[in-house]
Structures are given as C-alpha cells and as structure tokens.
Design a protein around this motif. Structure first.
Motif, short mmCIF file in Angstrom:
data_model
loop_
_atom_site.label_atom_id
_atom_site.label_comp_id
_atom_site.label_asym_id
_atom_site.label_seq_id
_atom_site.Cartn_x
_atom_site.Cartn_y
_atom_site.Cartn_z
N GLU A 1 39.48 36.68 50.22
CA GLU A 1 40.48 37.13 51.35
C GLU A 1 40.55 35.87 52.14
OE1 GLU A 1 37.42 40.29 52.19
OE2 GLU A 1 38.32 39.47 50.53
N ASP A 2 39.40 35.14 52.37
CA ASP A 2 39.27 34.08 53.41
C ASP A 2 39.31 32.74 52.78
OD1 ASP A 2 38.92 35.93 55.41
OD2 ASP A 2 36.68 35.78 55.08
N VAL A 3 39.76 32.43 51.59
CA VAL A 3 39.79 31.36 50.79
C VAL A 3 40.93 30.55 51.42
CG1 VAL A 3 40.25 30.20 48.57
CG2 VAL A 3 38.73 32.02 48.87
N ALA A 4 42.18 31.22 51.49
CA ALA A 4 43.28 30.28 52.10
C ALA A 4 43.07 29.91 53.50
CB ALA A 4 44.53 31.39 52.17
N GLU A 5 42.47 30.58 54.44
CA GLU A 5 42.10 30.13 55.70
C GLU A 5 41.17 29.08 55.67
OE1 GLU A 5 40.39 31.96 59.98
OE2 GLU A 5 40.77 33.25 58.24
N LEU A 6 39.98 29.11 54.70
CA LEU A 6 39.11 27.84 54.65
C LEU A 6 39.81 26.60 54.23
CD1 LEU A 6 36.37 26.87 54.55
CD2 LEU A 6 36.37 27.47 52.18
N GLU A 7 40.97 26.78 53.39
CA GLU A 7 41.44 25.73 52.93
C GLU A 7 42.32 25.12 54.04
OE1 GLU A 7 41.21 24.24 50.00
OE2 GLU A 7 39.80 25.52 49.59
N GLN B 1 32.21 47.38 55.11
CA GLN B 1 32.68 46.07 54.89
C GLN B 1 31.43 45.08 54.16
OE1 GLN B 1 33.43 44.34 58.70
NE2 GLN B 1 34.55 42.78 57.54
N ARG B 2 31.63 44.57 53.19
CA ARG B 2 30.49 43.75 52.41
C ARG B 2 30.36 42.61 53.10
NH1 ARG B 2 29.55 41.05 47.50
NH2 ARG B 2 31.44 40.08 47.62
N ARG B 3 29.20 42.07 53.32
CA ARG B 3 28.85 40.82 54.04
C ARG B 3 28.28 39.77 52.75
NH1 ARG B 3 25.04 40.53 58.90
NH2 ARG B 3 25.42 38.55 58.48
N VAL B 4 28.51 38.55 52.89
CA VAL B 4 28.03 37.99 52.01
C VAL B 4 26.86 36.94 52.41
CG1 VAL B 4 28.48 35.57 50.20
CG2 VAL B 4 30.33 37.49 50.89
N HIS B 5 25.64 37.28 51.79
CA HIS B 5 24.42 36.48 52.33
C HIS B 5 24.41 35.00 52.03
CE1 HIS B 5 22.83 40.10 54.50
NE2 HIS B 5 23.20 40.82 53.54
N GLY B 6 23.77 34.26 52.88
CA GLY B 6 23.67 32.64 52.39
C GLY B 6 24.84 32.02 52.31
N ALA B 7 25.87 32.27 52.95
CA ALA B 7 27.37 31.56 52.73
C ALA B 7 27.06 30.30 53.88
CB ALA B 7 28.36 32.46 53.22
N LEU B 8 26.24 30.65 55.06
CA LEU B 8 26.01 29.55 56.08
C LEU B 8 25.01 29.03 55.89
CD1 LEU B 8 28.11 28.52 58.08
CD2 LEU B 8 27.19 30.05 59.68
N LYS B 9 24.79 27.73 55.62
CA LYS B 9 23.45 27.23 55.47
C LYS B 9 23.30 26.13 56.61
CE LYS B 9 23.12 28.82 51.26
NZ LYS B 9 22.27 29.40 50.74
N TYR B 10 21.87 25.92 56.91
CA TYR B 10 21.54 25.18 58.04
C TYR B 10 20.26 24.35 57.67
CZ TYR B 10 18.02 28.51 58.96
OH TYR B 10 17.30 29.62 59.12
N GLY B 11 20.03 23.13 58.56
CA GLY B 11 18.84 22.36 58.29
C GLY B 11 19.55 21.05 57.57
N LEU B 12 18.99 19.77 57.99
CA LEU B 12 19.79 18.58 57.81
C LEU B 12 19.35 18.39 56.26
CD1 LEU B 12 19.22 16.57 61.10
CD2 LEU B 12 21.33 17.64 60.10
N ASN B 13 18.08 18.61 55.86
CA ASN B 13 17.83 18.35 54.66
C ASN B 13 18.45 19.09 53.39
OD1 ASN B 13 15.88 16.33 55.12
ND2 ASN B 13 14.30 17.65 55.27
N HIS B 14 18.72 20.29 53.95
CA HIS B 14 19.34 21.30 53.20
C HIS B 14 20.86 21.17 53.05
CE1 HIS B 14 19.60 25.16 50.99
NE2 HIS B 14 20.62 25.22 51.38
N ILE B 15 21.26 20.48 54.12
CA ILE B 15 22.87 20.37 54.16
C ILE B 15 22.97 19.02 53.45
CG2 ILE B 15 24.83 19.65 55.67
CD1 ILE B 15 23.75 21.62 57.74
N THR B 16 22.24 18.13 53.62
CA THR B 16 22.31 16.80 52.86
C THR B 16 22.40 17.23 51.36
OG1 THR B 16 21.09 15.69 54.38
CG2 THR B 16 21.30 14.58 52.36
#
Length: 136
Positions: free
Chosen positions: A82-88, A1-16
């Motif tokens: 495969e998770d795009v529909a769930e995200l939508e 199972q392949r993981r996508v790195h960097g898909a979940l970002k944190y930090g207020l400045n970065h999120i902004t």
C-alpha cells in the motif's frame, strides 16, 4: 498491523553493497557526517546505479529511524504494497531534486590559474618565443 522487518538498512558498507546490487530503492544521506570523505562518493554511486537519493539534515534523525544514536546513511529496500505509490512519488521527486539536478553537481576546475601560475606560464611563453626567434 504487520511490520516488515529489515526494510530500512544502515551502515555504509551494507548500503554500498545494496546500491551496487540495485536492491536499494531509496538512499537517504545525512548532511553533517564528519569526516565528509565517508559519504562523499555515495551520491556519485547512486547516480551511476540510478538509485534515487536525498540529503537530509542531521545524522541523529537518521539514527532515530534505525534505533541508533547516529547514522550516516540509510537505505530503503522494501515497502508494503500500500506504500509503493508513495515511495514512487518520493523517488521521482528525489531524482529530480538530487540525481538529475546539474546545479548540485560540483564543477571541478574552471581553467583559471592563480597569479603565480599565470606569471610562470607567461615566463615560459616568453622563453619559448625568444628561442624561436633565435632559431629563425
């Protein structure tokens, strides 16, 4: 199972920056951030940039997602195909519940003055009426 790195970002400045550049697909904000001024403006920015957002219970829960103790907010930038529909569906539900919900938005001011202010306004009106009577 392949993981996508960097898909979940944190930090207020970065999120902004992600929201302003419209790279964030979904923003999740913690409800118990202290001081609240840190994230107070984030829902308004998400509404303006048309990025779906949600407010969830506990910044420690968000911290577990990014392997930290706590996180005030996280942003989802990429998902597997495969998770795009769930995200939508999540984005659609969050838009209806948070972005487009008029009852969530705070109404500032109601045009109601306090008791002291009402007396002050009444005194100004009486003084103005007496002045106009003297002139006439």
């Amino acid at each position: 199972q392949r993981r996508v790195h960097g898909a979940l970002k944190y930090g207020l400045n970065h999120i902004t920056n992600l929201i302003e550049n419209k790279k964030a697909r979904l923003v999740v904000i913690a409800h118990d951030v202290d001081p609240v001024e840190l994230i107070l403006w984030l829902p308004a920015l998400c509404r303006r940039q048309d990025v779906p957002f949600a407010i969830v219970k506990g910044k420690s829960r968000l911290g577990k997602l990014v392997h930290l103790k706590t996180a005030a907010a996280v942003a989802l930038t990429e998902v597997r195909k495969e998770d795009v529909a769930e995200l939508e569906t999540l984005a659609k539900n969050f838009r209806a519940q948070f972005n487009e919900n008029a009852t969530v938005r705070r109404e500032w001011g109601g045009g109601l003055l306090g008791l002291k202010s009402q007396h002050r306004e009444d005194a100004k009106k009486k003084a103005h009426e007496q002045e106009t009577l003297k002139k006439a």
